[in-house]
Enzyme design. Structure first.
Site, PDB file in Angstrom:
ATOM      1  N   ASP A 323       0.857  -1.181   0.000  1.00  0.00           N
ATOM      2  CA  ASP A 323       0.000   0.000   0.000  1.00  0.00           C
ATOM      3  C   ASP A 323       0.904   1.246   0.000  1.00  0.00           C
ATOM      4  O   ASP A 323       2.111   1.170   0.246  1.00  0.00           O
ATOM      5  CB  ASP A 323      -0.971  -0.020   1.201  1.00  0.00           C
ATOM      6  CG  ASP A 323      -2.217   0.828   0.923  1.00  0.00           C
ATOM      7  OD1 ASP A 323      -2.190   1.646  -0.024  1.00  0.00           O
ATOM      8  OD2 ASP A 323      -3.219   0.690   1.646  1.00  0.00           O
ATOM      9  N   GLU A 521     -11.001   6.756   3.761  1.00  0.00           N
ATOM     10  CA  GLU A 521     -10.006   6.235   4.715  1.00  0.00           C
ATOM     11  C   GLU A 521     -10.201   6.815   6.121  1.00  0.00           C
ATOM     12  O   GLU A 521     -11.327   7.086   6.534  1.00  0.00           O
ATOM     13  CB  GLU A 521      -8.592   6.464   4.171  1.00  0.00           C
ATOM     14  CG  GLU A 521      -8.383   5.744   2.827  1.00  0.00           C
ATOM     15  CD  GLU A 521      -6.954   5.714   2.356  1.00  0.00           C
ATOM     16  OE1 GLU A 521      -6.044   5.531   3.167  1.00  0.00           O
ATOM     17  OE2 GLU A 521      -6.747   5.855   1.128  1.00  0.00           O
TER      18      GLU A 521
HETATM   19  C1  BGC Z   1      -5.186   3.072   0.134  1.00  0.00           C
HETATM   20  C2  BGC Z   1      -5.334   1.987  -0.909  1.00  0.00           C
HETATM   21  C3  BGC Z   1      -5.157   2.558  -2.286  1.00  0.00           C
HETATM   22  C4  BGC Z   1      -3.830   3.277  -2.375  1.00  0.00           C
HETATM   23  C5  BGC Z   1      -3.543   3.859  -3.738  1.00  0.00           C
HETATM   24  C6  BGC Z   1      -3.963   3.951  -0.086  1.00  0.00           C
HETATM   25  O1  BGC Z   1      -4.028   5.093   0.702  1.00  0.00           O
HETATM   26  O2  BGC Z   1      -5.110   2.478   1.416  1.00  0.00           O
HETATM   27  O3  BGC Z   1      -6.577   1.365  -0.776  1.00  0.00           O
HETATM   28  O4  BGC Z   1      -5.255   1.541  -3.242  1.00  0.00           O
HETATM   29  O5  BGC Z   1      -3.827   4.334  -1.427  1.00  0.00           O
HETATM   30  O6  BGC Z   1      -4.310   4.966  -4.002  1.00  0.00           O
END
Ligand code: BGC
Length: 632
Positions: A323, A521
């Protein structure tokens, strides 16, 4: 005796019917198996690997953000970059139009093809509810709503259309589906999960993988999927502290995002792993380890999780993508140690948006000093090449440009019709006193109110054009609830509108559309899930007019509705329906009966949280249980 006979006969009939049912059901999984196992590409992958220098290998394992690497001219070639991403806000320079995204993809591929071995780049993006970064794309309901449909065939079709809209820009890898199983709806990522119930997640997650990847990854209308976030991201415990460096993290507040999941291995396997088992069955190409920790250990650095369970036991042959900056969290004080732990644990590609040069140099040094064995690097690169080969990306005869003929179908009425179907199948009718629903299309006047009544941005939620989404006109081409009501009623019906519900006097009926504003998030971690004061006032204002009021809640999770429940004659949970508001009026005006069933438990109060079906039954006391949903 006779009775026993009859029951025998009916038993035989039942068995026959179930056999027919099972054989129909099993068609879909059979289809998925036509995706060639990734190992089938090993001979070719090894041949390419044998020509590669250490730098070229590490370049395949490095994934910078497109704007950062393209901004440093020559870096794609200098670091032999094998993949780029667009994170939530990493957009084309000019705007988010279809044409600019397509141009950007072509530019990335042009740069990748200037490297010595001319290995095309993988371009990853969060197309999590449609190709959701692109203006005018069809925005499907978020997974929480799809969970309420319980309809894998529909979810698979959504995956196919998402893939097609992605391919119109050339982009061929989505960081989706989330097969998270959120256990606490106060988590800001609840809506990314199909359900709190692993049974629902495993069926719909698999269907989404099958839809996105199709039966053959080399199909120009397929994209690579990514099951995330492995493992236990939805099981974290709430903590209260400031989190410097995080959006909104300066003050002391509750966090669930990126926390610790304190469960034994049996529980982890029972609740949080089934979605990965079925995604792997469907041939998922990539998996993203979670930011979160499992009993204190970072998932991104856990050899037990990444290598022993995922690759060795479950037989995952694709590759792992970390991630966003997640590797750095293993030991925030020591990047070298973090990289060593993660790669040795089994991470194959590193999402290093801005720090890709550092990552590259450090990993190279670690290999040269023997702290990361070259065999581990070769395994990682083989896995990445396998996926590229399976996609037909390494086929020299193919053009590496986006297929612009697909622009015609982008955001098309046909695609919108499927999203509309998904919206109407996902609506959950929670209350319907005196059969106020379905509504008549010929009443003299309907008053529509609430902050989300005429707001496509609120309907779409987070991960829409921007990382956090945006209230208001976030994307063109959709239908708000207000415009859908206007389109549904007869010419004689007057539709009036106010945000706060005033002016409803004299109408035959009121529709209040309330709920949450967009978030993504940890920004959406919230201790208090009550409707806000404005929403409560809107509903009360409508009720004061002495008319029946239908309340539609647009939110990323169940909300505390006690304050307004007595005022609401009907209550509909729409979750985050996306751009097609007409799916809501299809049900409100009775063209379709509601069929949606809650995919999460709906609590009575904040004090009850967390609450889910995996908790002891004596403590489970929801207002509406998971599976609840009325019909006409
Ligand atoms: C998230 C992921 C995402 C990634 C790329 C991260 O902050 O946890 O779910 O795929 O960013 O954008």
């Amino acid at each position: 005796m006779k009775k026993a006979r009859i029951s025998h006969i009916s038993l035989i009939c039942l068995v026959l019917i179930s056999l027919i049912f099972v054989s129909c059901q099993s068609q879909a999984p059979e289809q998925a198996q036509t995706i060639k196992g990734f190992k089938a590409f090993d001979a070719k992958a090894k041949e390419i690997l044998s020509q590669m220098t250490l730098d070229e290998k590490i370049g395949q394992m490095t994934q910078p953000e497109q704007d950062k690497v393209l901004g440093n001219e020559g870096d794609m070639q200098k670091y032999f970059i094998g993949s780029v991403l667009s994170g939530g806000d990493s957009d084309p320079i000019k705007d988010n139009s279809l044409i600019e995204w397509t141009n950007l993809y072509d530019r990335v591929q042009e740069e990748a093809l200037k490297t010595r071995l001319k290995i095309p780049a993988l371009y990853g993006i969060d197309a999590v509810h449609g190709h959701s970064n692109v203006l005018g794309a069809v925005m499907f309901p978020h997974n929480i709503a799809l969970g309420c449909t319980r309809d894998p065939e529909l979810v698979e079709r959504i995956g196919r259309i998402t893939a097609k809209e992605m391919r119109a820009t050339g982009i061929h890898w989505t960081f989706a589906p989330a097969v998270t199983v959120p256990q606490d709806i106060r988590w800001g990522r609840t809506y990314e999960g199909f359900s709190e119930d692993p049974e629902i997640v495993k069926t719909l997650g698999k269907a989404m993988v099958m839809g996105l990847q199709g039966t053959d990854l080399s199909d120009p209308l397929s994209v690579v999927a990514c099951a995330k976030h492995y493992a236990g991201d939805g099981g974290t415990e709430a903590t209260k502290a400031p989190r410097p460096g995080f959006p909104g993290g300066d003050v002391t507040r509750m966090w669930l995002d990126q926390g610790d999941t304190k469960v034994d291995e049996a529980t982890l396997r029972r609740i949080h792993l089934p979605g990965y088992v079925t995604a792997i069955e469907a041939g998922v190409g990539t998996i993203m380890p979670s930011y979160s920790t499992w009993n204190g250990e970072r998932c991104s650095g856990s050899k037990r999780l990444l290598t022993e369970i995922l690759k060795e036991e479950l037989g995952f042959d694709g590759f792992l993508i970390s991630d966003y900056n997640a590797i750095r969290q293993i030991n925030p004080m020591n990047l070298k140690e973090s990289i060593m732990i993660s790669i040795n644990a089994g991470m194959d590609m590193a999402m290093e948006p801005g720090g890709y040069r550092e990552f590259f140099d450090i990993l190279k040094a670690l290999v040269e000093e023997g702290s990361v064995p070259i065999a581990r690097i070769d395994d990682a690169v083989t896995r990445i090449l396998r996926v590229k080969l399976a996609m037909g990306l390494m086929d020299d005869t193919k053009t590496h440009k986006a297929d612009r003929s697909l622009h015609n179908a982008f955001g098309s009425p046909e695609h919108r019709a499927v999203a509309r179907e998904a919206v109407r199948k996902s609506l959950v009718l929670l209350k319907n006193d005196n059969k106020v629903l379905p509504l008549s299309k010929t009443s003299a006047r309907i008053h529509v109110a609430g902050k989300s009544a005429d707001n496509i941005g609120n309907q779409c939620g987070g991960w829409t054009i921007r990382w956090q989404g945006q209230t208001g006109e976030v994307t063109p081409g959709g239908t708000t609830v207000l415009s859908a009501v206007k389109a549904a009623v007869s010419n004689e019906t007057e539709v009036t509108h106010s945000i706060d519900g005033t002016g409803a006097e004299g109408a035959a009926l009121g529709i209040a559309v309330v709920g949450e504003l967009p978030y993504a998030e940890g920004v959406g971690d919230r201790e208090d899930l009550s409707l806000d004061e404005g929403d409560v006032a809107t509903i009360n204002n409508m009720k004061k007019a002495g008319i029946p009021v239908v309340v539609i809640v647009i939110s990323g999770r169940p909300m505390i509705v006690n304050d307004i429940l007595p005022q609401a004659d009907a209550l509909v949970a729409a979750f985050l329906p996306g751009t097609e508001g007409q799916g809501i009026t299809d049900v409100l005006f009775g063209d379709f009966s509601p069929t949606g069933k809650l995919s999460y438990s709906w609590p009575r109060s904040n004090a009850e949280l967390p609450m889910n079906i995996n908790m002891p039954t004596e403590k489970y006391n929801p207002l509406f249980p998971i599976g609840y949903g009325l019909s006409y």
